[in-house]
Design an enzyme around this catalytic site. Structure first.
Site, PDB file in Angstrom:
ATOM      1  N   HIS A 104       7.079   1.924  -2.338  1.00  0.00           N
ATOM      2  CA  HIS A 104       6.121   2.376  -1.227  1.00  0.00           C
ATOM      3  C   HIS A 104       5.809   1.046  -0.593  1.00  0.00           C
ATOM      4  O   HIS A 104       6.135  -0.143  -1.100  1.00  0.00           O
ATOM      5  CB  HIS A 104       4.936   3.045  -1.470  1.00  0.00           C
ATOM      6  CG  HIS A 104       3.830   2.134  -2.538  1.00  0.00           C
ATOM      7  ND1 HIS A 104       3.778   2.433  -3.628  1.00  0.00           N
ATOM      8  CD2 HIS A 104       3.072   1.348  -2.002  1.00  0.00           C
ATOM      9  CE1 HIS A 104       2.980   1.802  -4.202  1.00  0.00           C
ATOM     10  NE2 HIS A 104       2.367   1.222  -3.221  1.00  0.00           N
ATOM     11  N   HIS A 139       1.541  -5.427   0.616  1.00  0.00           N
ATOM     12  CA  HIS A 139       2.539  -5.333  -0.450  1.00  0.00           C
ATOM     13  C   HIS A 139       3.751  -4.634  -0.182  1.00  0.00           C
ATOM     14  O   HIS A 139       3.733  -3.362   0.401  1.00  0.00           O
ATOM     15  CB  HIS A 139       1.965  -5.094  -1.837  1.00  0.00           C
ATOM     16  CG  HIS A 139       1.342  -3.676  -1.995  1.00  0.00           C
ATOM     17  ND1 HIS A 139       0.212  -3.266  -1.403  1.00  0.00           N
ATOM     18  CD2 HIS A 139       1.730  -2.528  -2.556  1.00  0.00           C
ATOM     19  CE1 HIS A 139      -0.087  -1.865  -1.999  1.00  0.00           C
ATOM     20  NE2 HIS A 139       0.891  -1.651  -2.410  1.00  0.00           N
ATOM     21  N   GLU A 174       0.802  -2.661 -12.854  1.00  0.00           N
ATOM     22  CA  GLU A 174       1.323  -3.488 -11.717  1.00  0.00           C
ATOM     23  C   GLU A 174       1.160  -4.718 -12.205  1.00  0.00           C
ATOM     24  O   GLU A 174       0.393  -5.363 -12.596  1.00  0.00           O
ATOM     25  CB  GLU A 174       0.956  -2.918 -10.375  1.00  0.00           C
ATOM     26  CG  GLU A 174      -0.493  -3.473 -10.108  1.00  0.00           C
ATOM     27  CD  GLU A 174      -1.233  -2.637  -8.977  1.00  0.00           C
ATOM     28  OE1 GLU A 174      -0.875  -1.400  -8.520  1.00  0.00           O
ATOM     29  OE2 GLU A 174      -1.765  -3.417  -8.225  1.00  0.00           O
ATOM     30  N   GLN A 181       4.827  -6.057  -5.368  1.00  0.00           N
ATOM     31  CA  GLN A 181       4.196  -5.321  -6.573  1.00  0.00           C
ATOM     32  C   GLN A 181       5.071  -4.752  -7.403  1.00  0.00           C
ATOM     33  O   GLN A 181       5.734  -3.695  -6.917  1.00  0.00           O
ATOM     34  CB  GLN A 181       3.155  -4.276  -5.832  1.00  0.00           C
ATOM     35  CG  GLN A 181       2.264  -3.478  -6.853  1.00  0.00           C
ATOM     36  CD  GLN A 181       1.536  -2.478  -6.335  1.00  0.00           C
ATOM     37  OE1 GLN A 181       0.606  -2.655  -5.387  1.00  0.00           O
ATOM     38  NE2 GLN A 181       2.101  -1.114  -6.217  1.00  0.00           N
ATOM     39  N   GLU A 205       1.146   3.319   2.152  1.00  0.00           N
ATOM     40  CA  GLU A 205      -0.462   3.059   1.340  1.00  0.00           C
ATOM     41  C   GLU A 205      -1.059   2.086   2.388  1.00  0.00           C
ATOM     42  O   GLU A 205      -0.594   1.193   2.844  1.00  0.00           O
ATOM     43  CB  GLU A 205      -0.067   2.177   0.112  1.00  0.00           C
ATOM     44  CG  GLU A 205      -1.536   2.134  -0.553  1.00  0.00           C
ATOM     45  CD  GLU A 205      -1.467   1.279  -1.875  1.00  0.00           C
ATOM     46  OE1 GLU A 205      -0.266   0.632  -2.253  1.00  0.00           O
ATOM     47  OE2 GLU A 205      -2.495   1.332  -2.725  1.00  0.00           O
TER      48      GLU A 205
HETATM   49 CO    CO Z   1       0.733   0.005  -3.980  1.00  0.00          CO
END
Ligand code: CO
Length: 133
Positions: free
Chosen positions: A79, A8, A44, A55, A129
């Protein structure tokens, strides 16, 4: 190659409903999954794009990392989630390569995933992430 997909792209937003409306209107997007992650202080909404997600992420409390990001930098890219088969192995490989771990060990993420965050310092200015499904 340890990375298997882009899981994502996370975008920090002030108002989740407004952000969802925008993606619906602009792209005909539909929300695939929605979740409050209380431990991270975020809510989210995931919009599926092929096998990846956008996201949209809003803060649920003032001390959440997203709230801090919004105060400091405003809305925008927060991110990138890279999908991996083995979060621990990917974390170890990144640390060996000089990355700085925010999570010293893999932990539960949203959607029942296992995740670890890596600091932008040491990863070319990108908050990464690692996501194991
Ligand atoms: Co994330």
């Amino acid at each position: 190659m340890i990375l298997t997909e882009i899981d994502h792209v996370a975008i920090a937003v002030n108002d989740l409903e407004q952000a969802i409306n925008y993606y619906e209107e602009a792209f005909g997007a539909k929300v695939h999954h929605r979740e409050v992650v209380e431990s991270d202080g975020v809510e989210e909404a995931l919009i599926k794009v092929a096998d990846s997600y956008i996201q949209l992420t809003a803060a649920t409390r003032a001390d959440s990392p997203i709230a801090k990001h919004l105060t400091k930098r405003g809305e925008g890219l927060h991110h990138i989630g890279y999908r991996v088969d083995d979060c621990q192995a990917a974390l170890d490989a990144m640390i060996l390569a000089g990355a700085t771990a925010i999570d010293k060990a893999p932990r539960p993420g949203s959607r029942g995933t296992t995740v670890a965050f890596m600091h932008p310092k040491g990863s070319l200015g990108t908050l990464i992430e690692l996501v194991q499904e």
